[in-house]
Design an enzyme around this catalytic site. Structure first.
Site, PDB file in Angstrom:
ATOM      1  N   HIS A 241      13.296  22.390  44.668  1.00 31.97           N
ATOM      2  CA  HIS A 241      12.801  23.664  44.162  1.00 31.97           C
ATOM      3  C   HIS A 241      12.016  24.359  45.276  1.00 31.97           C
ATOM      4  O   HIS A 241      11.537  23.699  46.217  1.00 31.97           O
ATOM      5  CB  HIS A 241      11.903  23.441  42.943  1.00 31.97           C
ATOM      6  CG  HIS A 241      12.670  23.177  41.688  1.00 31.97           C
ATOM      7  ND1 HIS A 241      12.320  22.182  40.795  1.00 31.97           N
ATOM      8  CD2 HIS A 241      13.782  23.767  41.171  1.00 31.97           C
ATOM      9  CE1 HIS A 241      13.175  22.184  39.780  1.00 31.97           C
ATOM     10  NE2 HIS A 241      14.064  23.134  39.994  1.00 31.97           N
TER      11      HIS A 241
ATOM     12  N   THR B 276      21.816  22.631  49.428  1.00 32.18           N
ATOM     13  CA  THR B 276      22.024  23.981  48.905  1.00 32.18           C
ATOM     14  C   THR B 276      21.172  24.996  49.655  1.00 32.18           C
ATOM     15  O   THR B 276      20.047  24.710  50.064  1.00 32.18           O
ATOM     16  CB  THR B 276      21.663  24.044  47.412  1.00 32.18           C
ATOM     17  OG1 THR B 276      20.310  23.609  47.232  1.00 32.18           O
ATOM     18  CG2 THR B 276      22.585  23.162  46.592  1.00 32.18           C
TER      19      THR B 276
ATOM     20  N   GLY C  22      20.916  27.220  44.822  1.00 30.41           N
ATOM     21  CA  GLY C  22      20.992  26.696  43.465  1.00 30.41           C
ATOM     22  C   GLY C  22      21.318  27.733  42.409  1.00 30.41           C
ATOM     23  O   GLY C  22      22.264  27.567  41.630  1.00 30.41           O
TER      24      GLY C  22
ATOM     25  N   ASP D  36      24.104  24.137  42.583  1.00 29.38           N
ATOM     26  CA  ASP D  36      23.978  22.926  41.758  1.00 29.38           C
ATOM     27  C   ASP D  36      25.332  22.535  41.166  1.00 29.38           C
ATOM     28  O   ASP D  36      25.669  21.356  41.085  1.00 29.38           O
ATOM     29  CB  ASP D  36      22.956  23.159  40.637  1.00 29.38           C
ATOM     30  CG  ASP D  36      21.558  23.399  41.178  1.00 29.38           C
ATOM     31  OD1 ASP D  36      21.222  22.801  42.222  1.00 29.38           O
ATOM     32  OD2 ASP D  36      20.812  24.188  40.566  1.00 29.38           O
TER      33      ASP D  36
ATOM     34  N   ASP E  19       9.992  20.334  40.939  1.00 28.30           N
ATOM     35  CA  ASP E  19       8.661  20.854  40.598  1.00 28.30           C
ATOM     36  C   ASP E  19       8.581  20.955  39.078  1.00 28.30           C
ATOM     37  O   ASP E  19       9.114  21.889  38.481  1.00 28.30           O
ATOM     38  CB  ASP E  19       8.465  22.234  41.229  1.00 28.30           C
ATOM     39  CG  ASP E  19       7.128  22.857  40.836  1.00 28.30           C
ATOM     40  OD1 ASP E  19       6.333  22.190  40.144  1.00 28.30           O
ATOM     41  OD2 ASP E  19       6.897  24.027  41.219  1.00 28.30           O
TER      42      ASP E  19
ATOM     43  N   HIS F 165      17.026  28.780  36.677  1.00 33.78           N
ATOM     44  CA  HIS F 165      18.298  28.042  36.541  1.00 33.78           C
ATOM     45  C   HIS F 165      18.033  26.598  36.091  1.00 33.78           C
ATOM     46  O   HIS F 165      18.696  25.673  36.521  1.00 33.78           O
ATOM     47  CB  HIS F 165      19.093  28.075  37.847  1.00 33.78           C
ATOM     48  CG  HIS F 165      18.408  27.411  39.023  1.00 33.78           C
ATOM     49  ND1 HIS F 165      17.212  27.842  39.511  1.00 33.78           N
ATOM     50  CD2 HIS F 165      18.770  26.348  39.778  1.00 33.78           C
ATOM     51  CE1 HIS F 165      16.848  27.077  40.531  1.00 33.78           C
ATOM     52  NE2 HIS F 165      17.783  26.155  40.706  1.00 33.78           N
TER      53      HIS F 165
ATOM     54  N   ASP G 217      20.972  24.528  34.924  1.00 36.18           N
ATOM     55  CA  ASP G 217      21.812  23.958  35.979  1.00 36.18           C
ATOM     56  C   ASP G 217      21.219  22.651  36.502  1.00 36.18           C
ATOM     57  O   ASP G 217      21.942  21.690  36.784  1.00 36.18           O
ATOM     58  CB  ASP G 217      21.947  24.954  37.143  1.00 36.18           C
ATOM     59  CG  ASP G 217      22.654  26.230  36.741  1.00 36.18           C
ATOM     60  OD1 ASP G 217      23.454  26.178  35.790  1.00 36.18           O
ATOM     61  OD2 ASP G 217      22.399  27.272  37.363  1.00 36.18           O
TER      62      ASP G 217
ATOM     63  N   ARG H 124      21.984  15.253  34.349  1.00 39.40           N
ATOM     64  CA  ARG H 124      22.835  14.618  33.344  1.00 39.40           C
ATOM     65  C   ARG H 124      24.127  14.072  33.964  1.00 39.40           C
ATOM     66  O   ARG H 124      24.533  12.940  33.687  1.00 39.40           O
ATOM     67  CB  ARG H 124      23.165  15.620  32.234  1.00 39.40           C
ATOM     68  CG  ARG H 124      24.033  15.025  31.104  1.00 39.40           C
ATOM     69  CD  ARG H 124      24.157  15.984  29.924  1.00 39.40           C
ATOM     70  NE  ARG H 124      24.821  17.232  30.294  1.00 39.40           N
ATOM     71  CZ  ARG H 124      24.209  18.408  30.380  1.00 39.40           C
ATOM     72  NH1 ARG H 124      22.909  18.508  30.132  1.00 39.40           N
ATOM     73  NH2 ARG H 124      24.881  19.496  30.716  1.00 39.40           N
TER      74      ARG H 124
END
Length: 326
Positions: free
Chosen positions: A210, A236, A257, A262, A282, A289, A292, A298
């Site tokens: 982040h 990214t 991102g 992502d 963070d 986002h 995302d 996940r």
């Protein structure tokens, strides 16, 4: 019988002389890289050495930005591979004994990533010496190498005439690769042809952060550059640019991102290109986002690949340590 004993003695003597010559060269190379003379080679030493190269290779006209950048990048990559091979105590520096031990066991020759770093550095030096940009290096331009590198022009194998085997009055870029045994801790020059270097499949690792955690990730990656060296790195947006520019790491750059980076990481996880994710998260700031990010966590969980969300867990991931061993 006597003849066989004499032959054995000659062979043993030759082996001893060869070992002594290699040991002497390894010590000389260590001194070459140890720019600040503190008996350790660090990232700062390699950066200072590349700056010395750039200053020494300048003619009446400064080196182009591209040449200077290529040299700095090449020696940054070289540091990463030197540390990966010889920094056995992982303290971010290479002591003289670590360097000599790695040379003795042929560790540099055996590592294909170090080979690539050497070839990159040699090609960057050749490009900088090729003032006309025509693929040839003139005698006068070659002479600048010695002020730049600290090499002795009278050392066997380094004179222009010895390298100019075709007696053409100039050197091809490929001929400059003979310098590898003088500039780098190598014993076997047979792989200097890039076509002979084996292709090694590297595991992919994604580095993401982040915005508020990007400085933390860059600082962590600087400390762990040797541990990251075996990986193919994906990153990214801004994170990828910072890793490439500030640390000289080879990075496969993706979109930022919020613009799909992502999802690109997720796609590469599914395709088996990325095998681990380090995401400096963070948790105290709202992120536009966020969905995302949650999808990436996940997917990593479902794919059963390791994911680290802070420096402590990232350390465990790239070093292979456990909590028990520390």
């Amino acid at each position: 019988m006597i003849s066989a004993q004499v032959d054995d003695r000659i062979i043993i003597k030759e082996l001893i002389l060869d070992y002594q010559a290699r040991a002497q060269r390894a010590h000389a190379l260590f001194d070459l890289y140890d720019v600040d003379r503190d008996r350790h080679i660090t990232r700062s030493d390699l950066r200072a050495y590349s700056d010395r190269m750039i200053a020494g290779l300048r003619t009446d006209e400064d080196l182009t930005h591209d040449h200077s950048h290529a040299l700095r990048t090449a020696f940054s990559h070289l540091w990463i591979q030197l540390a990966a091979v010889s920094d056995t105590d992982h303290d971010g520096s290479i002591g003289q004994q670590e360097f000599i031990a790695a040379t003795d066991r042929g560790a540099f020759d055996a590592d294909p990533r170090f080979r690539r770093a050497v070839l990159e550095a040699l090609d960057a030096i050749a490009d900088a010496l090729d003032v006309e940009g025509d693929g040839y290096i003139a005698r006068a331009d070659y002479a600048r190498l010695f002020d730049a590198s600290g090499l002795d022009p009278h050392e066997h194998g380094l004179s222009f005439d010895e390298l100019d085997t075709e007696r053409a009055g100039f050197l091809h870029h490929e001929q400059l690769r003979a310098l590898a045994l003088h500039l780098f801790p190598l014993a076997d020059p047979s792989w200097l042809d890039p076509a002979s270097a084996p292709v090694v499949e590297r595991h992919g690792i994604a580095l993401v952060a982040h915005d508020t955690r990007k400085p933390d990730l860059i600082a962590w990656a600087a400390d762990r550059s040797a541990d990251l060296a075996p990986y193919r790195i994906f990153a990214t947006g801004t994170t990828g640019s910072l890793l490439a520019d500030k640390l000289g790491l080879e990075v496969t750059a993706l979109h930022s991102g919020p613009l799909g980076g992502d999802q690109q990481i997720g796609s590469r996880i599914t395709e088996g290109e990325i095998h681990a994710v380090i995401f400096f998260w963070d948790p105290l700031t709202a992120h536009p986002h966020g969905d995302d990010v949650r999808a990436l966590v996940r997917l990593s969980t479902l794919a059963n690949i390791p994911i680290a969300l802070n420096a402590a867990s990232a350390d465990l991931l790239v070093t292979g340590r456990t909590l028990a061993t520390g």
